[in-house]
Scaffold this motif. Structure first.
Motif, short mmCIF file in Angstrom:
data_model
loop_
_atom_site.label_atom_id
_atom_site.label_comp_id
_atom_site.label_asym_id
_atom_site.label_seq_id
_atom_site.Cartn_x
_atom_site.Cartn_y
_atom_site.Cartn_z
N LYS A 40 35.08 44.26 71.37
CA LYS A 40 35.40 45.13 72.50
C LYS A 40 36.36 44.40 73.46
N LEU A 65 27.76 45.28 57.28
CA LEU A 65 27.96 46.15 58.44
C LEU A 65 28.28 45.25 59.63
N PRO A 66 28.84 45.83 60.69
CA PRO A 66 29.13 44.99 61.86
C PRO A 66 27.84 44.48 62.50
N SER A 67 27.94 43.45 63.31
CA SER A 67 26.79 42.98 64.09
C SER A 67 27.08 43.26 65.56
N LEU A 68 26.00 43.39 66.30
CA LEU A 68 26.12 43.73 67.71
C LEU A 68 26.94 42.70 68.48
N LYS A 69 26.66 41.42 68.20
CA LYS A 69 27.37 40.37 68.95
C LYS A 69 28.86 40.41 68.64
N ASN A 70 29.18 40.63 67.36
CA ASN A 70 30.60 40.70 66.99
C ASN A 70 31.26 41.96 67.55
N MET A 71 30.48 43.06 67.60
CA MET A 71 31.04 44.29 68.17
C MET A 71 31.38 44.08 69.65
N MET A 72 30.54 43.33 70.33
CA MET A 72 30.80 43.07 71.75
C MET A 72 32.02 42.17 71.91
N GLU A 132 29.42 43.17 48.31
CA GLU A 132 29.05 44.38 49.03
C GLU A 132 29.35 44.12 50.49
N PRO A 133 30.33 44.85 51.04
CA PRO A 133 30.72 44.57 52.43
C PRO A 133 29.56 44.76 53.41
#
Lengths: 264, 384
Positions: free
Chosen positions: A197, A187-194, A184-185
């Motif tokens: 970016k 969701l993104p994490s905040l640190k990885n999203m940053m 089950e894939p």
């Protein structure tokens, strides 16, 4: 473990528009998503990395805008993303795509495992994964639903079949294509999203990967799409109401009036 | 409306919204029905790094403030005002440590809360200490190197599920409210147990329980701030977390509003969608006005607090009152727009109406909030 996950941009809609001259899918101006089957490939890559260490690289071939989709894979935890983008790649069939990807994999180097989704939701061919393996000279297994064991130079996985599964062992490096049953894939994490970016998406041209342009894009594609059309659904349907006996009676009456020889 | 969120805040909001849509919305009705605590959702929140948005960076958090916390609460509450409370209730239990904990206490507790490994809870309310918080009966007596706690806390959010509890107890009865002190109590401490789990009208996926202390001995290092500071710890914490309740109310209202708009466009009566009737349009317009006003007040209050303001009891109370009263009105109207279907449990709005009610009651009833606001007003005007 050095893992490459192949990712394809597909239209996020069922209403696919075709370029009538080239008979290829118009990708500009259409909401683009990551091929849903590839999201399972990404997840599996990340899970293997968490277990064995190493790196996960997302690899795609496509128009420059695909870089943004690749960026979202970094938000999921992918370490690095590579986009093969060049006019020379345009109009590629599955063979020319597999060729370009194989040159990309060569340039990434030292790859242990390549994971692809079982097929893309737009073309539905399921050919690129196995073709890529052939181009690289790696063994491959399709429709993988579970990796039972993976270690240096060895993988054992379950390959889904219509009535069960097969257990397949392969030496690494190898290619697998995965089905949605595998995980089950996340969701993104905040640190990885940053991180995403700020991340630089590597964009490689045909020259960068040392590809022979005669084997790329339309030129390198033996598949000739002569004509494409959107099927028109003109069948009129009618629901017959009532209990079984009533329905059968009404149906029989209807068929009798239709003058089919068999009912005559 | 553009609230000029920073790139980071925008990301937090989007990520929380994604979790709400993909993970919470599909299970909200079921968890409400079963009163099931959302362990699985908390795991998702932990994996997404959202648990520590309001915790300082040096303790493993993201270093955001009240606004970051409110953004997460709002988005999660859009899908379920009960599930969001596992996160918001942890914030309430954590702020006493962030605000008054010494470095050792922060090092010990905050990183695990920031990573989502541990949940927290705040224990102030008792059977006889509700709006009148000074009625706390639970006692803490220093005995050698330990405090001995006795008493029962009531209606504690995350009670039984949280690992870290900040609890207010009386250390000197003769001093009244100045005789209260705040302590950190860990789950599993001998003498610390949980009473019955409450059967509630709404926020049913949230766990509300009694905390029971029977000669519960905790190291004296678990005292927060100093003896006698308990009431201040509680009040300063609540000033900061009321915008969290406001954000919960805001999210519940937003969720109900979206359901009402969606339904009004699908539901056909008299040969046309009911959204074409002015009677429905005006209800929807009023909902939108109130929600936007509520959001503006909540976000601005959060920013005011995060700017380092010293005194914000009034603003904090205002945003809690306004957003919760709005949520009650909007969710009630949403049920009205959905008509008979709105009253049925198969549709999500009756739950939102039940969930909204608590936001007018807890962390200080709206009547108590109005007292706070009026007192501050009178103080301000007497200075002029």
């Amino acid at each position: 473990m050095n893992i490459v996950v192949c990712v394809k941009q597909v239209p996020g809609t069922m209403e696919v528009k075709m370029n009538k001259e080239t008979n290829t899918i118009i990708r500009e101006g259409v909401e683009a998503i990551i091929n849903p089957f590839d999201t399972y490939a990404i997840e599996e890559g990340l899970r293997i990395k968490e277990q064995t260490g190493g790196r996960v690289t997302a690899l795609s071939m496509g128009i420059p805008a695909v870089a943004e989709l690749l960026r979202s894979t970094i938000g999921l935890g992918v370490d690095e993303a590579v986009l093969l983008s060049d006019r020379a790649f345009a109009g590629a069939d599955t063979l020319a795509t597999a060729y370009a990807l194989s040159k990309g994999v060569d340039k990434i180097g030292n790859v242990d495992l390549i994971i692809c989704g079982k097929q893309a939701t737009d073309g539905d061919t399921a050919q690129v994964g196995p073709s890529l393996a052939e181009k690289l000279g790696y063994p491959h297994t399709t429709y993988v639903r579970k990796i039972e064991e993976i270690r240096d130079g060895y993988i054992r996985c379950q390959r889904m079949t219509e009535d069960g599964y097969e257990v397949v062992e392969m030496p690494l490096p190898a290619v697998i294509t995965v089905v949605k049953e595998i995980n089950e894939p996340r969701l993104p994490s905040l640190k990885n999203m940053m991180r995403a970016k700020k991340a630089v998406i590597n964009v490689w041209t045909a020259d960068d990967i040392g590809a022979d342009k005669n084997l790329c894009g339309l030129k390198g594609s033996p598949t000739q799409v002569v004509k494409t059309f959107v099927p028109v659904h003109e069948i009129e349907s009618e629901m017959i109401e009532g209990d079984a006996a009533e329905q059968a009676k009404k149906l029989a009456e209807k068929l009798m009036t239709m003058k089919f020889p068999v009912c005559g | 409306m553009n609230y000029f969120l920073t790139e980071e805040q925008q990301m937090i909001k989007e990520l929380a919204a994604k979790i709400a849509e993909e993970k919470i919305a599909p299970v909200a009705i079921q968890y409400d029905e079963e009163g099931k605590f959302p362990h699985d959702i908390m795991k998702v929140l932990a994996d997404s790094d959202l648990c520590g948005v309001y915790i300082p960076e040096e303790y493993g958090g993201l270093g955001g403030g009240i606004l970051e916390m409110a953004l997460v609460v709002e988005e999660l509450s859009r899908a379920c005002g009960g599930i969001s409370l596992a996160f918001a209730g942890t914030g309430l239990g954590t702020f006493p440590i962030i605000l008054f904990g010494n470095d050792e206490q922060k090092q010990k507790y905050l990183p695990d809360i920031a990573s989502g490994k541990k949940l927290a809870a705040f224990g102030l309310t008792e059977a006889d200490a509700g709006s009148d918080a000074a009625g706390v009966r639970t006692t803490a007596v220093l005995d050698g190197d330990e405090y001995v706690l006795n008493g029962t806390k009531q209606w504690i959010t995350n009670g039984g599920e949280a690992d870290v509890y900040t609890v207010v107890a009386c250390t000197n009865r003769s001093k009244g409210a100045r005789g209260f002190s705040a302590f950190i109590v860990e789950k599993g401490t001998p003498g610390f147990s949980f009473g019955k789990k409450e059967n509630k009208m709404g926020i049913r996926a949230s766990c509300t329980s009694e905390l029971v202390f029977e000669n519960c001995r905790i190291p004296k290092e678990n005292l927060l701030a100093r003896e006698g500071m308990g009431f201040i710890v509680a009040m300063k914490t609540l000033d900061r977390t009321r915008p969290g309740v406001a954000a919960q109310a805001l999210g519940i209202a937003q969720g109900a509003f979206e359901e009402a708009v969606k339904y009004s466009k699908q539901r056909v009566q008299f040969g046309q969608p009911i959204s074409s009737f002015q009677a429905i349009q005006h209800i929807l317009a009023d909902m939108a006005i109130q929600i936007e006003a509520s959001r503006a007040l909540v976000y601005q209050t959060c920013r005011f607090i995060d700017s380092g303001a010293k005194d914000f009891s009034k603003e904090s109370a205002m945003c809690k009152v306004f957003a919760s009263d709005t949520a009650m009105k909007v969710t009630t109207d949403a049920v009205q727009v959905l008509g008979g279907y709105g009253y049925m449990k198969e549709y999500p709005v009756e739950k939102k109406m039940r969930d909204a009610k608590i936001t007018q009651i807890y962390e200080g009833t709206n009547q108590i909030q109005r007292n706070v606001i009026a007192l501050e007003l009178i103080k301000e005007f007497s200075k002029k």
